[in-house]
Write a protein that holds these residues in place. Structure first.
Motif, PDB file in Angstrom:
ATOM      1  N   SER A 181      -2.724   6.438  -7.071  1.00  0.00           N
ATOM      2  CA  SER A 181      -2.478   5.780  -5.773  1.00  0.00           C
ATOM      3  C   SER A 181      -3.721   5.848  -4.900  1.00  0.00           C
ATOM      4  O   SER A 181      -4.093   4.868  -4.242  1.00  0.00           O
ATOM      5  CB  SER A 181      -1.321   6.449  -5.025  1.00  0.00           C
ATOM      6  N   ALA A 182      -4.354   7.018  -4.889  1.00  0.00           N
ATOM      7  CA  ALA A 182      -5.584   7.170  -4.102  1.00  0.00           C
ATOM      8  C   ALA A 182      -6.702   6.320  -4.705  1.00  0.00           C
ATOM      9  O   ALA A 182      -7.483   5.679  -3.981  1.00  0.00           O
ATOM     10  CB  ALA A 182      -5.995   8.641  -4.047  1.00  0.00           C
ATOM     11  N   TYR A 183      -6.758   6.296  -6.020  1.00  0.00           N
ATOM     12  CA  TYR A 183      -7.773   5.502  -6.742  1.00  0.00           C
ATOM     13  C   TYR A 183      -7.639   4.023  -6.385  1.00  0.00           C
ATOM     14  O   TYR A 183      -8.623   3.329  -6.121  1.00  0.00           O
ATOM     15  CB  TYR A 183      -7.597   5.730  -8.241  1.00  0.00           C
ATOM     16  N   GLN A 184      -6.392   3.553  -6.362  1.00  0.00           N
ATOM     17  CA  GLN A 184      -6.164   2.136  -6.046  1.00  0.00           C
ATOM     18  C   GLN A 184      -6.551   1.809  -4.604  1.00  0.00           C
ATOM     19  O   GLN A 184      -6.819   0.655  -4.281  1.00  0.00           O
ATOM     20  CB  GLN A 184      -4.706   1.760  -6.327  1.00  0.00           C
ATOM     21  N   ALA A 185      -6.588   2.825  -3.755  1.00  0.00           N
ATOM     22  CA  ALA A 185      -7.044   2.624  -2.380  1.00  0.00           C
ATOM     23  C   ALA A 185      -8.568   2.766  -2.277  1.00  0.00           C
ATOM     24  O   ALA A 185      -9.122   2.788  -1.180  1.00  0.00           O
ATOM     25  CB  ALA A 185      -6.351   3.606  -1.445  1.00  0.00           C
ATOM     26  N   GLY A 197      -2.253   5.935  -0.324  1.00  0.00           N
ATOM     27  CA  GLY A 197      -3.315   4.967  -0.060  1.00  0.00           C
ATOM     28  C   GLY A 197      -3.562   4.788   1.432  1.00  0.00           C
ATOM     29  O   GLY A 197      -4.714   4.718   1.887  1.00  0.00           O
ATOM     30  N   ASP A 198      -2.470   4.724   2.199  1.00  0.00           N
ATOM     31  CA  ASP A 198      -2.580   4.629   3.663  1.00  0.00           C
ATOM     32  C   ASP A 198      -3.386   5.790   4.235  1.00  0.00           C
ATOM     33  O   ASP A 198      -4.249   5.596   5.092  1.00  0.00           O
ATOM     34  CB  ASP A 198      -1.185   4.711   4.295  1.00  0.00           C
ATOM     35  N   GLN A 242     -10.500   5.363  -3.553  1.00  0.00           N
ATOM     36  CA  GLN A 242     -11.060   6.715  -3.642  1.00  0.00           C
ATOM     37  C   GLN A 242     -11.574   6.977  -5.062  1.00  0.00           C
ATOM     38  O   GLN A 242     -10.888   6.661  -6.038  1.00  0.00           O
ATOM     39  CB  GLN A 242      -9.995   7.751  -3.257  1.00  0.00           C
ATOM     40  N   MET A 292       0.852  -1.215   0.000  1.00  0.00           N
ATOM     41  CA  MET A 292       0.000   0.000   0.000  1.00  0.00           C
ATOM     42  C   MET A 292       0.878   1.253   0.000  1.00  0.00           C
ATOM     43  O   MET A 292       1.851   1.342   0.748  1.00  0.00           O
ATOM     44  CB  MET A 292      -0.909  -0.050   1.238  1.00  0.00           C
ATOM     45  N   SER A 293       0.533   2.198  -0.849  1.00  0.00           N
ATOM     46  CA  SER A 293       1.305   3.447  -0.927  1.00  0.00           C
ATOM     47  C   SER A 293       1.015   4.342   0.274  1.00  0.00           C
ATOM     48  O   SER A 293       0.029   4.149   0.993  1.00  0.00           O
ATOM     49  CB  SER A 293       0.908   4.192  -2.204  1.00  0.00           C
TER      50      SER A 293
END
Ligand SMILES: *Cc1c(COP(=O)(O)O)cnc(C)c1O
Length: 225
Positions: A35-39, A5-6, A41, A1-2
């Motif tokens: 990165s946010a999308y992969q988390a 993302g965290d 968002q 996790m980036s």
């Protein structure tokens, strides 16, 4: 996790149910948005039309883009085909223009009325009284391709938490007043967009259900690229 993302996960855990997170990605590169999308968002906020259009073209199509900055009438046409929500409607003329281009694109655009609540000249928005007058005129009811979904505000940039709290409280009071007077029968009018990285906790205590957070997720913005 980036790292990004965290931060998305931490924020989402911290926000009460019913509070929507707008990840404010202005000035941040596409890879950070991904990165946010992969988390998980999906809602991102931008405040410059050209930057937003480039990002919207390049990034996944299921992103919901929210426009949060001052919008010039002559730029409405560029975002009308895809924008999910415009938080920064500060005049009836702008609302009319958004309606016109929403119609051309055969869609309805969700809009928030931006209220000038801060003690700073530089900020945009309706003065509360002007907003009430605009709604009382009823002309806006003829704009069939915009949906007024609530209000947005930005608190004064100050360390004084009580002042910030009072400004948010004023927004909350105004929201209730407008809702009962003009939107009693509207299910759409339910967005209270206030709170940013430094004041979102106060905002939530004062009735916000949409927080616009940039720095806490993506880090400081670098303006002179
Ligand atoms: C930039 C911006 C934000 C995000 O501010 P942060 O302090 O980075 O969280 C929120 N709302 C508006 C209208 C903005 O222009």
């Amino acid at each position: 996790m980036s790292l990004i993302g965290d931060r998305i996960f931490q924020l989402k855990n911290a926000l009460p149910n019913g509070v929507t997170l707008i990840a404010v990605s202005k000035y941040h590169p596409n890879e950070d948005i991904l990165s946010a999308y992969q988390a998980g968002q999906r809602i991102f906020g931008e405040n410059i039309v050209q930057e937003l259009c480039q990002k919207a073209l390049a990034l996944p199509q299921d992103i919901e883009w929210h426009f949060i900055g001052h919008l010039q009438k002559n730029k409405v046409k560029y975002i009308a085909p895809f924008i999910s929500m415009i938080h920064s409607v500060d005049s009836f003329d702008l609302l009319k223009e958004i309606n016109k281009y929403a119609q051309k694109n055969q869609r309805t655009i969700s809009c928030l009325l931006q209220i000038h609540i801060a003690q700073e000249e530089a900020k945009f928005g309706f003065l509360p009284q002007k907003c009430i007058e605009m709604l009382q005129s009823d002309n806006w009811r003829e704009l069939s391709n915009v949906s007024i979904c609530g209000i947005m505000g930005i608190a004064t940039n100050t360390e004084n938490k009580l002042q910030i709290q009072n400004e948010f409280k004023a927004l909350s009071d105004l929201f209730c007043k407008i809702k009962s007077k003009h939107f009693n029968n509207s299910e759409d009018f339910n967005c209270c967009s206030w709170g940013m990285s430094n004041d979102y906790q106060i905002a939530i205590k004062e009735g916000s259900n949409m927080v616009r957070i940039g720095t806490l997720i993506f880090g400081e913005r670098i303006y002179n690229k």
